[in-house]
Structure formats: C-alpha cells, structure tokens
Design a protein around this motif. Sequence first.
Motif, PDB file in Angstrom:
ATOM      1  N   SER A 332      75.084  18.252  11.776  1.00 53.77           N
ATOM      2  CA  SER A 332      74.166  19.313  12.222  1.00 53.77           C
ATOM      3  C   SER A 332      73.622  19.074  13.624  1.00 53.77           C
ATOM      4  O   SER A 332      73.029  19.982  14.216  1.00 53.77           O
ATOM      5  CB  SER A 332      73.006  19.454  11.231  1.00 53.77           C
ATOM      6  OG  SER A 332      72.225  18.276  11.195  1.00 53.77           O
ATOM      7  N   THR A 333      73.792  17.858  14.168  1.00 47.46           N
ATOM      8  CA  THR A 333      73.323  17.577  15.532  1.00 47.46           C
ATOM      9  C   THR A 333      74.472  17.406  16.520  1.00 47.46           C
ATOM     10  O   THR A 333      74.272  16.866  17.615  1.00 47.46           O
ATOM     11  CB  THR A 333      72.445  16.301  15.539  1.00 47.46           C
ATOM     12  OG1 THR A 333      73.204  15.201  15.003  1.00 47.46           O
ATOM     13  CG2 THR A 333      71.185  16.484  14.720  1.00 47.46           C
ATOM     14  N   SER A 334      75.669  17.866  16.158  1.00 46.45           N
ATOM     15  CA  SER A 334      76.812  17.787  17.072  1.00 46.45           C
ATOM     16  C   SER A 334      76.534  18.595  18.339  1.00 46.45           C
ATOM     17  O   SER A 334      76.083  19.749  18.243  1.00 46.45           O
ATOM     18  CB  SER A 334      78.076  18.323  16.401  1.00 46.45           C
ATOM     19  OG  SER A 334      78.424  17.523  15.293  1.00 46.45           O
ATOM     20  N   PRO A 335      76.768  18.040  19.534  1.00 49.39           N
ATOM     21  CA  PRO A 335      76.492  18.771  20.779  1.00 49.39           C
ATOM     22  C   PRO A 335      77.241  20.098  20.841  1.00 49.39           C
ATOM     23  O   PRO A 335      78.443  20.164  20.591  1.00 49.39           O
ATOM     24  CB  PRO A 335      77.003  17.808  21.866  1.00 49.39           C
ATOM     25  CG  PRO A 335      76.947  16.460  21.239  1.00 49.39           C
ATOM     26  CD  PRO A 335      77.260  16.675  19.787  1.00 49.39           C
ATOM     27  N   LYS A 402      72.671  14.201  24.999  1.00 51.64           N
ATOM     28  CA  LYS A 402      73.375  15.161  24.131  1.00 51.64           C
ATOM     29  C   LYS A 402      74.139  14.481  23.012  1.00 51.64           C
ATOM     30  O   LYS A 402      74.259  15.010  21.914  1.00 51.64           O
ATOM     31  CB  LYS A 402      74.330  16.011  24.980  1.00 51.64           C
ATOM     32  CG  LYS A 402      73.594  16.962  25.932  1.00 51.64           C
ATOM     33  CD  LYS A 402      74.571  17.876  26.665  1.00 51.64           C
ATOM     34  CE  LYS A 402      73.814  18.864  27.551  1.00 51.64           C
ATOM     35  NZ  LYS A 402      74.746  19.757  28.279  1.00 51.64           N
ATOM     36  N   THR A 403      74.696  13.322  23.289  1.00 51.58           N
ATOM     37  CA  THR A 403      75.473  12.624  22.256  1.00 51.58           C
ATOM     38  C   THR A 403      74.695  11.496  21.603  1.00 51.58           C
ATOM     39  O   THR A 403      75.046  11.045  20.515  1.00 51.58           O
ATOM     40  CB  THR A 403      76.760  12.030  22.870  1.00 51.58           C
ATOM     41  OG1 THR A 403      76.395  11.111  23.923  1.00 51.58           O
ATOM     42  CG2 THR A 403      77.640  13.123  23.449  1.00 51.58           C
ATOM     43  N   GLY A 404      73.608  11.037  22.264  1.00 51.80           N
ATOM     44  CA  GLY A 404      72.871   9.882  21.750  1.00 51.80           C
ATOM     45  C   GLY A 404      72.258  10.129  20.387  1.00 51.80           C
ATOM     46  O   GLY A 404      72.305   9.249  19.514  1.00 51.80           O
ATOM     47  N   THR A 405      71.697  11.317  20.186  1.00 52.90           N
ATOM     48  CA  THR A 405      71.054  11.613  18.903  1.00 52.90           C
ATOM     49  C   THR A 405      72.068  11.596  17.771  1.00 52.90           C
ATOM     50  O   THR A 405      71.843  10.981  16.712  1.00 52.90           O
ATOM     51  CB  THR A 405      70.357  12.983  18.973  1.00 52.90           C
ATOM     52  OG1 THR A 405      69.359  12.944  19.998  1.00 52.90           O
ATOM     53  CG2 THR A 405      69.703  13.315  17.651  1.00 52.90           C
ATOM     54  N   ARG A 406      73.207  12.259  17.974  1.00 48.22           N
ATOM     55  CA  ARG A 406      74.239  12.272  16.944  1.00 48.22           C
ATOM     56  C   ARG A 406      74.765  10.868  16.683  1.00 48.22           C
ATOM     57  O   ARG A 406      74.958  10.476  15.517  1.00 48.22           O
ATOM     58  CB  ARG A 406      75.387  13.199  17.356  1.00 48.22           C
ATOM     59  CG  ARG A 406      76.486  13.325  16.307  1.00 48.22           C
ATOM     60  CD  ARG A 406      77.542  14.313  16.763  1.00 48.22           C
ATOM     61  NE  ARG A 406      78.531  14.539  15.715  1.00 48.22           N
ATOM     62  CZ  ARG A 406      79.642  13.824  15.567  1.00 48.22           C
ATOM     63  NH1 ARG A 406      79.887  12.819  16.394  1.00 48.22           N
ATOM     64  NH2 ARG A 406      80.487  14.095  14.597  1.00 48.22           N
TER      65      ARG A 406
END
Length: 450
Positions: A332-335, A402-406
């Motif tokens: 659900s958090t994919s950029p 953008k990618t760190g959270t995922r």
Amino acid sequence: MLVTAYLAFVVLLASCLGLELSRCRAKPPGRACSNPSFLRFQLDFYQVYFLALAADWLQAPYLYKLYQHYHFLESQIAILYVCGLASTVLFGLVASSLVDWLGRKKSCVLFSLTYSLCCLTKLSWDYFVLLMGRALGGLSTALLFSAFEAWYIHEHMERHDFPAEWIPATFARAAFWNHVLAVVAGVAAEAVTCWMGLGPVAPFVAAIPLLALAGALALHNWGENYDRQRAFSRTCAGGLRCLLSDRRVLLLGTIQALFESVIFIFVFLWTPVLDPHGAPLGIVFSSFMAASLLGSSLYRIATSKRYHLQPMHLLSLAVLIVVFSLFMLTFSTSPGQESPVESFIAFLLIELACGLYFPSMSFLRRKVIPETEQAGVLNWFRVPLHLLACLGLLVLHDSDHKTGTRNMFSICSAVMVMALLAVVGLFTVVRHNAELRVPSPTGEPYAPEL
C-alpha cells in the motif's frame, strides 16, 4: 481519508463501548471497590496519574507534523526521534535508582517540571533546542513509568496496609482509563489545533496546564516515600544471569525487543504515510487508540471463563496480525501506487494487535521472570529494543523518501517474521508448563496444551 478516519473512529468506539458495557454488567462487584478508605486513596492517585497520562497522550498526534511544520527534512526528523529513543533508554536504565534516591513524590513533581520544559521547547524553531527537548522528553517518560507506580505500591503496602491483592485491580483500572484518555486526547489535540490558531504546536501548549496541575496536586496531596538504593551493577548482573540461565526468559526478551522496536518505527512512520492524503491526525490517532482498546477488551473476553484462551495463544495471534499488516503496508506504500485507506486499515490492525500483545506479554513476564530480578531483566530487554528502533530510523534517514518508507516496512516485516520464529520457539518450550496458563475458573485441573 477524512470520511474514512471519522467512520473508523465511530465504529471502533461503538465496538469498545458495547464490549465494555456488556463486561461491566456481567462482572460482580469486588471487595476492594466497596472500601471507602481504599477508594479515597485510589482517587488521590488517579487524579495525579491521569493528568500526567493525559498530558503525555495529548502531544502524540502532532509531534511529527510539528517538525514538518518547521520545515525539517525527514532525515532530520528521524534524528530527533533517535535522540528521544536514546534518551529514553539511557534514563530508563537509572530511573528506578534515581526515584529511590530522590523520593517518589519529588520524582513525580520533577516529571511535571521536565515535561513542561519539553513542551516549551516545541515553541522554538531551533534544531538544537528541539534536540534538548527530546532529551527532556526521554527523562520525563522514564519518570512517568517508574515514579508513579513506585509511589503507589509503597503507599498501598506500607502506609495504608491494604491487601496486596488489591494492587492489580488499581493498575488494571488505570490501564483501561489510560486507553480512554488516549482516545479523548486525540480528539482534543485535533480540536485545539483547529481552534487555538497556533497550528501543530497547540497540543503541546495545552499539555502544560495539565502537567502543572498534576505536579501541584502531587505536591499538596501526596506524602513522600523512599526505598533503599539498589546497586545498579548488581541489578543488571542479576538480570543478565536470569536472562542467560532460562531459555524462556531469553525467548520472551527476544520477542519483546523485536515486536516493540517495530512499534516504535510504526509510531514514526504513520504520519508521513497518511498526512499527505488529508487525514485528520488527531482523529486518526484516536482511532488507533480505540483499536488498541478493542484489542485489550478482546483479550479480557478471550481469557475469561467462557473461552479460556491462554496468553500464549493471544501473543502468537498478535505477532501474526502484525506480520500480515506489515506485508499489507509494503504494497500500500509502493511509490506511485499509494493506497492510504489500505495503509490506515493496516495501522488499525497493528494497534489491535498491540491491545492483545501487551497484556499477554505482561502476564508471561510475571510468570517467567522472578520478581526480584524483573528490574534487571527489563533493563536488558530495553537495550536491544531501543537499539533496533534507532537502527531502523537511521536506515530510514539514509534512504530516499519515496522508497524509504516502503523499504522500512519490508525490513519490519522481516523483523516480525523473526519474532514469529521466537514465538514458535517459546511455544515449544512452554507448551506443557501449567504455570503459564490462566487458572481454570472452575477450580478443577485444566491442562490442555498451549
């Protein structure tokens, strides 16, 4: 997200109210509840303690948002959180000794002062001042979770000579109202942020009068008490021996360190995931706390005489729910393909799992760790817990936004899989251990396998 947050809050709150009302109707009145002297003593404690908890919860929904409001980068905010975690673990190691030396009442008043100063630092845009505020927050948190409980237990046993069996009833009620205060605090934070015209710093300003009142009531109504100082090195050495000599303690500590470090990282990440989509942060936070309260209510129902599930079962379920939720969050958090509603549901499931996890872990710790060694063992539990959380935030600090959270949710998923393996190991070790079961309500032998 606005409608979803309010709808989830209403549904969760209604579910909690329904479960608690049905439980209260079915529960017979206890002997302790009818003792006027005990009730007066409880009230003196709750007045101060609940004000302190309310002030603490009031600040939670808008902490990350405040740092964003001051135009700090996510990497800078991560360092602020790391500073707070490091401060918590350092002060947490010596908090018990400090409280015993200084006096429990003075320590509670000191909590009010240091936490008020922590709130005042939030008015500054200066990064160094905010770092100092995080350090003060760590000291305050350590005092909150040591001084108040120590003062109550000493007064209960030594000054008033009430039965020791009444102590769990006091803290069980405090735990329930702590959840309620957290739910109310989220709504209050949303309200003061909208109405005071101060932006996200408003909840921190509103917390200061609560802290001042808590300190004044403690100063006026409470007596002072002390305890003999325990050698810190001896406490830690005894805890380490217990940890290494009992495989159950080692596995339990591993589960706690892995699970709670992931929860610390979740606390950091939920705001940047949901805030860009217009989520009302105070209502979202209240929804989280309502989900946690629902989990606690389900724990009490599951371990009741009707269902008689064991805490080990519920601990396993809590870890499984978090593993599933984190896998949801990696998608659900994919950029470019963010789904805030799915992320919100996953966060709610994590909080529901926390409501199951904490009472289960508390029960198992009491049964597995000798009372004389609990302080030392818990010190050793805290160190890897906070180190893992700090490491995770530092990894996020070096990642692209953008990618760190995922990626961080992916790492947390792997960590929780390790926690699940530790749960399986503990399950194997204790499955025939009758000591780790809730006693049968009928008084008859009850020996199903865990």
